[in-house]
Motif scaffolding. Sequence first.
Motif, PDB file in Angstrom:
ATOM      1  N   PHE D 281       0.838  -1.200   0.000  1.00  0.00           N
ATOM      2  CA  PHE D 281       0.000   0.000   0.000  1.00  0.00           C
ATOM      3  C   PHE D 281       0.872   1.248   0.000  1.00  0.00           C
ATOM      4  CE2 PHE D 281      -1.938   3.358   2.656  1.00  0.00           C
ATOM      5  CZ  PHE D 281      -3.019   3.693   1.847  1.00  0.00           C
ATOM      6  N   TRP D 285       0.619   4.147  -2.822  1.00  0.00           N
ATOM      7  CA  TRP D 285       0.288   5.520  -2.430  1.00  0.00           C
ATOM      8  C   TRP D 285       1.393   6.472  -2.873  1.00  0.00           C
ATOM      9  CZ3 TRP D 285       1.581   9.531   1.043  1.00  0.00           C
ATOM     10  CH2 TRP D 285       0.532  10.360   1.459  1.00  0.00           C
ATOM     11  N   ASN D 318      -7.710   3.443  -0.850  1.00  0.00           N
ATOM     12  CA  ASN D 318      -7.306   4.256   0.293  1.00  0.00           C
ATOM     13  C   ASN D 318      -8.339   4.155   1.424  1.00  0.00           C
ATOM     14  OD1 ASN D 318      -5.267   5.823   1.413  1.00  0.00           O
ATOM     15  ND2 ASN D 318      -6.399   7.718   1.057  1.00  0.00           N
ATOM     16  N   ALA D 320      -9.604   2.159   4.826  1.00  0.00           N
ATOM     17  CA  ALA D 320      -9.247   1.207   5.874  1.00  0.00           C
ATOM     18  C   ALA D 320     -10.335   0.145   5.959  1.00  0.00           C
ATOM     19  CB  ALA D 320      -9.090   1.930   7.202  1.00  0.00           C
ATOM     20  N   MET D 346      -5.830  -2.308   5.153  1.00  0.00           N
ATOM     21  CA  MET D 346      -6.409  -1.513   4.076  1.00  0.00           C
ATOM     22  C   MET D 346      -7.188  -2.448   3.142  1.00  0.00           C
ATOM     23  SD  MET D 346      -5.425   1.475   5.014  1.00  0.00           S
ATOM     24  CE  MET D 346      -5.901   2.555   3.667  1.00  0.00           C
TER      25      MET D 346
END
Lengths: 386, 386, 386, 386
Positions: D281, D285, D318, D320, D346
Amino acid sequence: MTLSLKKQFHNTRNAFVEKCKPLQVEDYSVQPVDFVSPPKWHLAHTTWFFEQFVLVPHMPEYSCFDKDFAFLFNSYYEAVGERVMRANRGLMTRPSVAKVFEYRAHVDEHMLRFLDSDVVLEVQSIIALGLKHEQQHLELFQYDIKYILGHQPTFPHLYQDENLKDVSTSVEFLKIEQGLYDIGYNANGFCFDNELGYHKVWLEEFQIANQLVSNKSYLKFIEAGGYNKSEYWHAEGWDFINEFNIKCPMYWHQIDGVWFQYTLKGLQKLNLNKPVIHISFYEAWAYCEWSGQRLPTEFEWEVASFDFNWGEAWEWTNSAYLPYPNYKKEEGAIGEYNGKFMVNQMVLRGASVATFEEHSRPSYRNFFHPQLRWMYSGIRPIKKHE
Amino acid sequence: MTLSLKKQFHNTRNAFVEKCKPLQVEDYSVQPVDFVSPPKWHLAHTTWFFEQFVLVPHMPEYSCFDKDFAFLFNSYYEAVGERVMRANRGLMTRPSVAKVFEYRAHVDEHMLRFLDSDVVLEVQSIIALGLKHEQQHLELFQYDIKYILGHQPTFPHLYQDENLKDVSTSVEFLKIEQGLYDIGYNANGFCFDNELGYHKVWLEEFQIANQLVSNKSYLKFIEAGGYNKSEYWHAEGWDFINEFNIKCPMYWHQIDGVWFQYTLKGLQKLNLNKPVIHISFYEAWAYCEWSGQRLPTEFEWEVASFDFNWGEAWEWTNSAYLPYPNYKKEEGAIGEYNGKFMVNQMVLRGASVATFEEHSRPSYRNFFHPQLRWMYSGIRPIKKHE
Amino acid sequence: MTLSLKKQFHNTRNAFVEKCKPLQVEDYSVQPVDFVSPPKWHLAHTTWFFEQFVLVPHMPEYSCFDKDFAFLFNSYYEAVGERVMRANRGLMTRPSVAKVFEYRAHVDEHMLRFLDSDVVLEVQSIIALGLKHEQQHLELFQYDIKYILGHQPTFPHLYQDENLKDVSTSVEFLKIEQGLYDIGYNANGFCFDNELGYHKVWLEEFQIANQLVSNKSYLKFIEAGGYNKSEYWHAEGWDFINEFNIKCPMYWHQIDGVWFQYTLKGLQKLNLNKPVIHISFYEAWAYCEWSGQRLPTEFEWEVASFDFNWGEAWEWTNSAYLPYPNYKKEEGAIGEYNGKFMVNQMVLRGASVATFEEHSRPSYRNFFHPQLRWMYSGIRPIKKHE
Amino acid sequence: MTLSLKKQFHNTRNAFVEKCKPLQVEDYSVQPVDFVSPPKWHLAHTTWFFEQFVLVPHMPEYSCFDKDFAFLFNSYYEAVGERVMRANRGLMTRPSVAKVFEYRAHVDEHMLRFLDSDVVLEVQSIIALGLKHEQQHLELFQYDIKYILGHQPTFPHLYQDENLKDVSTSVEFLKIEQGLYDIGYNANGFCFDNELGYHKVWLEEFQIANQLVSNKSYLKFIEAGGYNKSEYWHAEGWDFINEFNIKCPMYWHQIDGVWFQYTLKGLQKLNLNKPVIHISFYEAWAYCEWSGQRLPTEFEWEVASFDFNWGEAWEWTNSAYLPYPNYKKEEGAIGEYNGKFMVNQMVLRGASVATFEEHSRPSYRNFFHPQLRWMYSGIRPIKKHE
């Protein structure tokens, strides 16, 4: 002598393969803790020794079984190049066990052919060292197998027995007079470099037990609260048993109030007449403190050993593993064999039920870190002076 | 002798307070690593020793300064009860430094009054031990202060100098004949229990340097790639310097190609004529391997020490810290002083610039783990036989 | 507005100094755990913010108090250069506390002079951010002081009280209708970038408690074995409480069967009528699971907050800390303020007794890792649908 | 439906056995890191599910294959009793692989017989869940096999190919209008409890890429120094890549300047036209930050997914992993399936080349910790608003 070396080669290499027979393929590849090596690794590493130090440099027509193996199965010889980190050995699923046995066969075939030729003395020495190296690994292999299987939730049965003899119910103490004694190896056979440097040591008079401490005696120490009283322990020993919650020798299990012991034959009721084994230096020392005795030095042990039976379990001494006067390490990679381990370890003397026949002598110096317990280790006390 | 003991008490206790003067309050409470104790803790712990082992049991009218202090400032005496974990000492902001100095004053006042009375011999011994204990802590205090300030990004200046003498540019080797020598303390003054057990040791002939190895010589080892070649190192030493990325002695800094050394006077250009200090056993040993020499055993050192100057830096020996023959530990908490540390440490002999005057003698056995370097430690080599 | 900014500057900076008064010098330099910063560091770091982001770039005649301080007291702004590792902050004994107060005075004096001049709007914003930053640190400072003193074996008394109000014995639930609600900051005052991105969120109907859970209710959870039943816990929460042997909120101590709570006034008997505080997200969640309730999302909290009192303790929500739609981070170092923390943390809403007056609003998004408990954190449950 | 369930059972169970065919016995038992399970364990654990939750409670004549297996192969269901610690799974050499296949055959035989009988709806649901559970493990099995073999020094070749399709050289962005959308599963087939709680979410307008990011694009990020600039990374992501020295996706190797990628077919030259996979992740990102884009929320993904192709790699969102409104966990052990993992992870949406056919739908919520990379994970960006 080349002939006899060939015979030795054959015997040692076969003994290893023989010992593997009860294993399952899955048993070969795991590494439950740092100090245990996967059985497969022992098989390959001992083979690599002969390939690397004998066949590659001395048999021109030899071609390596697999060039990756030097990297995969070098244990610690920094001088020979990169190596797999000790802690990662248990992750190698490839090469397969079958492939490793092929590797052994390939190297054995070439070694036997090589031994038929005219081998110069210097190479004979390397081969002799390789066999002693293999015999050491054969012993470690047994410790490791016991650790791997003894930590399975199912306690599998592997061999018939571990064949420790009963100790007598009454111990006797042998008196050795004070004097200047000779220490070290001083004959013409094989010995390791750490036994050389034949030298004198002055000893005070002492009295040493004629046998190992029994499970029965050790159990008294446990029942007297020995593991709960700091006064019997080295500070680091006390921290060690508390951090790992150690309350008895390795492989002992108290189930519904009854003591059992894992052996290679499976889980057995604890036999009180056998010598206590699988104890750390810290435990050996604490037992002696509790019983008002002490451990011998390695010199006391060597001098006295001519008068008692030994060979059931390695006997912890209170000597640190250090070089003898005039110790010289060998040149090159072979020189890494012993000298670089001469710090932070304690000497054990004797031999164990897992020791290869002929791989023992009174001057032999084994050594382990003081917290280790997965080897066959025992206690032979000396009386303290009043 | 009570009078002289009082004088000794006064001198030792004052020396500690004197050494504190250049410190700031903030310097007293931190613990940057496990082996460093906060300065405040040294001040209080040495005071607690006299309160716990002298005033409480032997001065009926004495009342404790603060009952929590026994818990807070007991270092390791398991027999005396619970104690703050070593690694947590640096978190104690209370009691304040001022309060700890009050505690010292309170105990000193009572001790001096007590010393005016008729003190029985046994208690005199405990007080003498307490003073030696305090002198040891005074030395550790200097190591710790140096570590704390030497790891500030700003390299503060504290004292005038560390006063090491220059070594000569040409080293000489003293020859000692082989023979049976007496080892250990055999006089009437104070000594620690680990020096007792006066006994004989047989030594082969050897030749030992008449001075310590200089920064200049050690720098040659560095420049020859000594920290990059595994062949000079113990296996565990090699792992140690690689794990912590060690490339030179502690407190050395290479800045734009120039070597500096942190001293209690601040950051200074490296003085090549001073003895190399702040090295681990591993480094001392590797230096000897590289230079074709070896470290002395503690027995060789003790026998030879009558013929050379020492006292600048503790000298690493190749002897593990083990009991002498017939070593007896004391009863009770005092018995925890030495014996329980006799594993995994190496002996250093001599004394250092931080050692309290009169706190040294040829039979004195200091000891540290082989990786430690924050004390004043140096190297005196022995020639290897060809 | 410059005038009022000057007043704000004065108030905030003074509040910090005021809060320091009961501390002793020793309290300022320790760092017992990673998430606690030494009080001295807070004092210096907040000052450094104004020096670095206002005085250096915008006041030409300003000269830095000490050029090392930028390195020593930068917390996490990677864009501004090297910085001391968070875990090493507790080892800095130099500069002294007195020097840090001098640093504050030096920067304050220049800031006040600067604020008398004509400050452009962009710089006003940075100063306003610096004050909010300081107010956040002032709150963290209180958590850290409580942690440092609450972990002294002597439980020192520092302030008068922590002033939490009693909760009522009967809780009521407020019903909020389903619908499309506006979330985020939408006025003209100061807010953090993480509150911007005013946007719509659809909520289902819910009923939320009008007050925090009390110590009394939480004690029932403990007494019902809440900490021993995995079914109430997140898997990672269960591992967390078992690894650290957590059986109650931080600062609770059961002594001879009676519950006590450390407060800044010292150790007190647990007051059952106060809200439970110093709990992790895992504990808040487990309590709700046990009681058949759930935590609000941060959106539910924000919408409902207009109807209940808050401000005693930060209220755990079941929302992860993530950007709002169209969240934009600022350019440069200031842009590191919030966005880079938007992973692995949970949102808390409201404010606490340690929050600076005026440093709270319904849209304020606080955030912590789910295992942290040293801040003033509490629980406001929502009824679960049957 | 019982008929079809039997068919499904047969297909899923056989697919697993089929996938095992190229493995060697040694490959089954290792566990190189915590998040990888030994292949043998997957085989046994999925079997245990049917034995534990179907045969034991619902088939009276069934007798357990081996009573130890419940202990050995329970993964995490605390409610079902003791279990082997996750980190120790790689040490179980017994039972053998052959025995585990016997176990599968034994359970399959009974399950098929049981499925011939009249199975009540509630048990049908459990069986359906068991099959979905097995399909999940079948996918994890492929990740684990790839990890185990991809970390052998010899990079073995296992299957033919991983069959990812080329991405187009020109990406297009699909615009989705703002509005109130329905989220979650709302049909009659199987779904996990975490997809239930069908509910509304308000979304702002956004534009999402019609394909995954390619290796080519990702390589530009690397070449632009993306892994060396903190500004693109979450603080915890930055720490993560620095601690583990991560410079590229998992399985990428730069050898003499050329990029290679380990695939199940062996080491291959990096194919620039394939989607980038095996990224955390944090990397997904950071790539978006560098390219001026952002990751979708899981709601944006679900709404838009009807308009693009997916199924090559799990797509990081993005969002959770948190419960939907009105999420209810099941009673008993089955209730441990999802809810207790809803923290610190996530959401990923879509499916991968390792996903079992029919084991995917737009509402499916996969989840992993942000640092994990051994699964097939990719990036689908959203344009940032100017």
